[in-house]
Every structure is written in structure tokens, then in C-alpha cells.
Design a protein around this motif. Structure first.
Motif, PDB file in Angstrom:
ATOM      1  N   PHE A  48     -40.786 -24.533  18.484  1.00  0.00           N
ATOM      2  CA  PHE A  48     -41.994 -24.620  17.734  1.00  0.00           C
ATOM      3  C   PHE A  48     -42.184 -25.392  16.676  1.00  0.00           C
ATOM      4  O   PHE A  48     -41.395 -25.346  15.809  1.00  0.00           O
ATOM      5  CB  PHE A  48     -42.466 -23.123  17.594  1.00  0.00           C
ATOM      6  CG  PHE A  48     -43.837 -22.817  16.802  1.00  0.00           C
ATOM      7  CD1 PHE A  48     -45.191 -23.045  17.508  1.00  0.00           C
ATOM      8  CD2 PHE A  48     -43.876 -22.628  15.510  1.00  0.00           C
ATOM      9  CE1 PHE A  48     -46.310 -23.081  16.716  1.00  0.00           C
ATOM     10  CE2 PHE A  48     -44.995 -22.418  14.798  1.00  0.00           C
ATOM     11  CZ  PHE A  48     -46.234 -22.846  15.321  1.00  0.00           C
ATOM     12  N   GLU A  49     -43.261 -26.052  16.553  1.00  0.00           N
ATOM     13  CA  GLU A  49     -43.461 -26.870  15.345  1.00  0.00           C
ATOM     14  C   GLU A  49     -44.820 -26.611  14.660  1.00  0.00           C
ATOM     15  O   GLU A  49     -45.867 -26.379  15.421  1.00  0.00           O
ATOM     16  CB  GLU A  49     -43.304 -28.304  15.739  1.00  0.00           C
ATOM     17  CG  GLU A  49     -41.973 -28.362  16.376  1.00  0.00           C
ATOM     18  CD  GLU A  49     -41.887 -30.069  16.779  1.00  0.00           C
ATOM     19  OE1 GLU A  49     -42.938 -30.799  16.767  1.00  0.00           O
ATOM     20  OE2 GLU A  49     -40.743 -30.408  17.251  1.00  0.00           O
ATOM     21  N   ALA A  50     -44.840 -26.779  13.444  1.00  0.00           N
ATOM     22  CA  ALA A  50     -46.223 -26.767  12.830  1.00  0.00           C
ATOM     23  C   ALA A  50     -46.372 -27.964  11.807  1.00  0.00           C
ATOM     24  O   ALA A  50     -45.373 -28.389  10.891  1.00  0.00           O
ATOM     25  CB  ALA A  50     -46.347 -25.524  11.931  1.00  0.00           C
ATOM     26  N   THR A  51     -47.557 -28.548  11.744  1.00  0.00           N
ATOM     27  CA  THR A  51     -47.963 -29.307  10.716  1.00  0.00           C
ATOM     28  C   THR A  51     -49.230 -28.972  10.093  1.00  0.00           C
ATOM     29  O   THR A  51     -50.248 -28.738  10.544  1.00  0.00           O
ATOM     30  CB  THR A  51     -48.296 -30.874  11.433  1.00  0.00           C
ATOM     31  OG1 THR A  51     -47.008 -31.466  12.152  1.00  0.00           O
ATOM     32  CG2 THR A  51     -48.695 -31.868  10.487  1.00  0.00           C
ATOM     33  N   ASP A  52     -48.961 -28.566   8.611  1.00  0.00           N
ATOM     34  CA  ASP A  52     -49.850 -28.000   7.940  1.00  0.00           C
ATOM     35  C   ASP A  52     -50.957 -29.231   7.402  1.00  0.00           C
ATOM     36  O   ASP A  52     -50.913 -30.349   7.483  1.00  0.00           O
ATOM     37  CB  ASP A  52     -49.217 -27.247   6.831  1.00  0.00           C
ATOM     38  CG  ASP A  52     -48.502 -27.910   5.595  1.00  0.00           C
ATOM     39  OD1 ASP A  52     -48.749 -29.393   5.519  1.00  0.00           O
ATOM     40  OD2 ASP A  52     -47.977 -27.161   4.835  1.00  0.00           O
ATOM     41  N   ASN A  53     -51.851 -28.451   6.815  1.00  0.00           N
ATOM     42  CA  ASN A  53     -53.010 -29.230   5.887  1.00  0.00           C
ATOM     43  C   ASN A  53     -52.245 -30.542   4.923  1.00  0.00           C
ATOM     44  O   ASN A  53     -53.077 -31.272   4.457  1.00  0.00           O
ATOM     45  CB  ASN A  53     -53.984 -28.491   5.136  1.00  0.00           C
ATOM     46  CG  ASN A  53     -53.423 -27.704   4.021  1.00  0.00           C
ATOM     47  OD1 ASN A  53     -51.983 -27.183   4.418  1.00  0.00           O
ATOM     48  ND2 ASN A  53     -53.965 -27.380   3.015  1.00  0.00           N
ATOM     49  N   TRP A  60     -39.217 -24.835  14.522  1.00  0.00           N
ATOM     50  CA  TRP A  60     -38.394 -23.560  14.635  1.00  0.00           C
ATOM     51  C   TRP A  60     -37.780 -23.537  15.994  1.00  0.00           C
ATOM     52  O   TRP A  60     -38.553 -24.032  16.665  1.00  0.00           O
ATOM     53  CB  TRP A  60     -39.033 -21.910  14.298  1.00  0.00           C
ATOM     54  CG  TRP A  60     -39.700 -21.840  12.905  1.00  0.00           C
ATOM     55  CD1 TRP A  60     -39.133 -20.951  11.950  1.00  0.00           C
ATOM     56  CD2 TRP A  60     -40.850 -22.381  12.383  1.00  0.00           C
ATOM     57  NE1 TRP A  60     -39.970 -21.339  10.685  1.00  0.00           N
ATOM     58  CE2 TRP A  60     -40.861 -22.124  11.107  1.00  0.00           C
ATOM     59  CE3 TRP A  60     -41.701 -23.318  12.865  1.00  0.00           C
ATOM     60  CZ2 TRP A  60     -41.983 -22.220  10.226  1.00  0.00           C
ATOM     61  CZ3 TRP A  60     -42.961 -23.363  12.264  1.00  0.00           C
ATOM     62  CH2 TRP A  60     -42.966 -23.249  10.825  1.00  0.00           C
ATOM     63  N   ASP A  61     -36.588 -22.884  16.194  1.00  0.00           N
ATOM     64  CA  ASP A  61     -36.198 -22.519  17.592  1.00  0.00           C
ATOM     65  C   ASP A  61     -36.218 -20.952  17.686  1.00  0.00           C
ATOM     66  O   ASP A  61     -35.698 -20.262  16.991  1.00  0.00           O
ATOM     67  CB  ASP A  61     -34.716 -22.846  17.801  1.00  0.00           C
ATOM     68  CG  ASP A  61     -34.456 -24.329  17.993  1.00  0.00           C
ATOM     69  OD1 ASP A  61     -35.495 -24.968  18.328  1.00  0.00           O
ATOM     70  OD2 ASP A  61     -33.413 -24.821  17.640  1.00  0.00           O
ATOM     71  N   VAL A  62     -37.334 -20.500  18.156  1.00  0.00           N
ATOM     72  CA  VAL A  62     -37.853 -19.178  18.415  1.00  0.00           C
ATOM     73  C   VAL A  62     -36.973 -18.513  19.507  1.00  0.00           C
ATOM     74  O   VAL A  62     -37.218 -18.967  20.808  1.00  0.00           O
ATOM     75  CB  VAL A  62     -39.347 -19.201  18.501  1.00  0.00           C
ATOM     76  CG1 VAL A  62     -39.877 -17.780  18.885  1.00  0.00           C
ATOM     77  CG2 VAL A  62     -40.059 -19.811  17.613  1.00  0.00           C
ATOM     78  N   ARG A  63     -36.426 -17.431  19.071  1.00  0.00           N
ATOM     79  CA  ARG A  63     -36.087 -16.474  20.141  1.00  0.00           C
ATOM     80  C   ARG A  63     -36.572 -15.570  20.535  1.00  0.00           C
ATOM     81  O   ARG A  63     -37.050 -14.661  19.403  1.00  0.00           O
ATOM     82  CB  ARG A  63     -34.352 -16.099  19.703  1.00  0.00           C
ATOM     83  CG  ARG A  63     -33.374 -17.342  19.569  1.00  0.00           C
ATOM     84  CD  ARG A  63     -32.135 -16.632  19.332  1.00  0.00           C
ATOM     85  NE  ARG A  63     -31.060 -17.803  19.355  1.00  0.00           N
ATOM     86  CZ  ARG A  63     -30.365 -18.012  20.591  1.00  0.00           C
ATOM     87  NH1 ARG A  63     -30.924 -17.578  21.397  1.00  0.00           N
ATOM     88  NH2 ARG A  63     -29.405 -18.954  20.558  1.00  0.00           N
ATOM     89  N   THR A  64     -36.739 -15.201  21.911  1.00  0.00           N
ATOM     90  CA  THR A  64     -37.766 -14.089  21.967  1.00  0.00           C
ATOM     91  C   THR A  64     -37.493 -13.423  23.502  1.00  0.00           C
ATOM     92  O   THR A  64     -36.828 -14.157  24.299  1.00  0.00           O
ATOM     93  CB  THR A  64     -39.086 -14.603  21.937  1.00  0.00           C
ATOM     94  OG1 THR A  64     -40.077 -13.488  22.185  1.00  0.00           O
ATOM     95  CG2 THR A  64     -39.353 -15.549  23.031  1.00  0.00           C
ATOM     96  N   ASP A  65     -38.243 -12.282  23.918  1.00  0.00           N
ATOM     97  CA  ASP A  65     -38.208 -11.675  25.272  1.00  0.00           C
ATOM     98  C   ASP A  65     -39.567 -11.501  25.756  1.00  0.00           C
ATOM     99  O   ASP A  65     -40.060 -11.187  26.663  1.00  0.00           O
ATOM    100  CB  ASP A  65     -37.466 -10.475  25.217  1.00  0.00           C
ATOM    101  CG  ASP A  65     -36.030 -10.507  24.804  1.00  0.00           C
ATOM    102  OD1 ASP A  65     -35.378 -11.341  25.516  1.00  0.00           O
ATOM    103  OD2 ASP A  65     -35.322  -9.634  24.195  1.00  0.00           O
TER     104      ASP A  65
END
Length: 138
Positions: A48-53, A60-65
Motif C-alpha cells: 500500500f502506498e500513499a502520496t499526500d498533499n 507499507w507492506d500490509v499483513r492482513t486476514d
């Protein structure tokens, strides 16, 4: 002797130009990119990537179920928003709010660099895909 000194100087300059690393031996990221931080817990991992204002880019490398991108990002606190008749309207990413009413700003959702045709809350996580939110002003 002069030729040897020239070769040594050329080698030193070449090594200096290619270095770019920190004292820990890790190369500095190219401009506009960031190393991914690991967040969350679970058996599935996605980027997941975010580019802000300000143009700052975080990954991030998001770990999830969780099954959907939106549920996973909500669970780890990377996004927030309002439930609408059309699904989750993401208003905040990584602590930065996009206020449509004040500045006509919104968070644009992308899948593998392409503008998404689905919302984050209805996008099922695919292995190897990169999901992103980009702060956008109309």
C-alpha cells in the motif's frame, strides 16, 4: 606514475558516484520513493502506498486476514472515512485529511498504477498487486 594516479582518481570518483548508501550499508531510496514499512498481522501481504498533499510518498507492506483492501487499511488505521450509500468515502489517509467542501480535495484510489474503477471497500486483495491513495485537488 601519472597514468596510475589518473586511474586511481577515476576509480575513486566512480565509487563516490555509485555509493549513495548510508553507514548501515543500505542504499538511499531514489527520489520520490520510500522503503515499505511492515504493518498489521495476517497471512496475506500486499503493498500500500500513499502520496499526500505535500507530495511525500510512503509505502507499507500490509499483513492482513481481511478480504478487501478497505477493510485491511481500516483495521491497521491507515485510512478513515464515512460510510455512504455508495460505500466507504475515504477522507483520511495516514493522518492527512482531504476535505472536498473546503478545497475540493479527495483521495484518488489506484490499483497497480491505474485509477481504480472500484472503491477500496469493494476491492478484493490480489496477491502481488499494489494499491495506492493519492491526494488530489480538482
Amino acid at each position: 606514475m601519472r597514468r596510475l594516479l589518473t586511474m586511481i582518481l577515476a576509480l575513486v570518483l566512480l565509487l563516490a558516484a555509485c555509493g549513495g548508501g548510508d553507514s548501515g550499508g543500505n542504499p538511499a531510496p531514489p527520489p520520490g520513493t520510500a522503503y515499505a514499512q511492515e504493518i498489521g498481522q495476517g497471512g496475506t501481504v500486499f503493498r500500500f502506498e500513499a502520496t499526500d498533499n505535500t507530495g511525500a510518498h510512503t509505502a507499507w507492506d500490509v499483513r492482513t486476514d481481511e478480504e478487501t483492501v478497505g477493510a485491511a487499511l481500516l483495521a491497521v488505521g491507515l485510512i478513515a472515512g464515512d460510510e455512504t450509500d455508495f460505500g466507504l468515502m475515504v477522507t483520511e489517509v495516514n493522518g492527512v485529511t482531504a476535505d472536498w467542501d473546503a478545497t475540493q480535495a479527495f483521495w484518488a484510489f489506484y490499483i497497480d498504477g491505474e485509477f481504480a474503477m472500484t472503491g477500496a471497500d469493494t476491492t478484493y486483495i490480489e496477491s502481488g498487486a499494489t494499491y495506492a491513495f493519492v491526494y488530489t485537488e480538482s
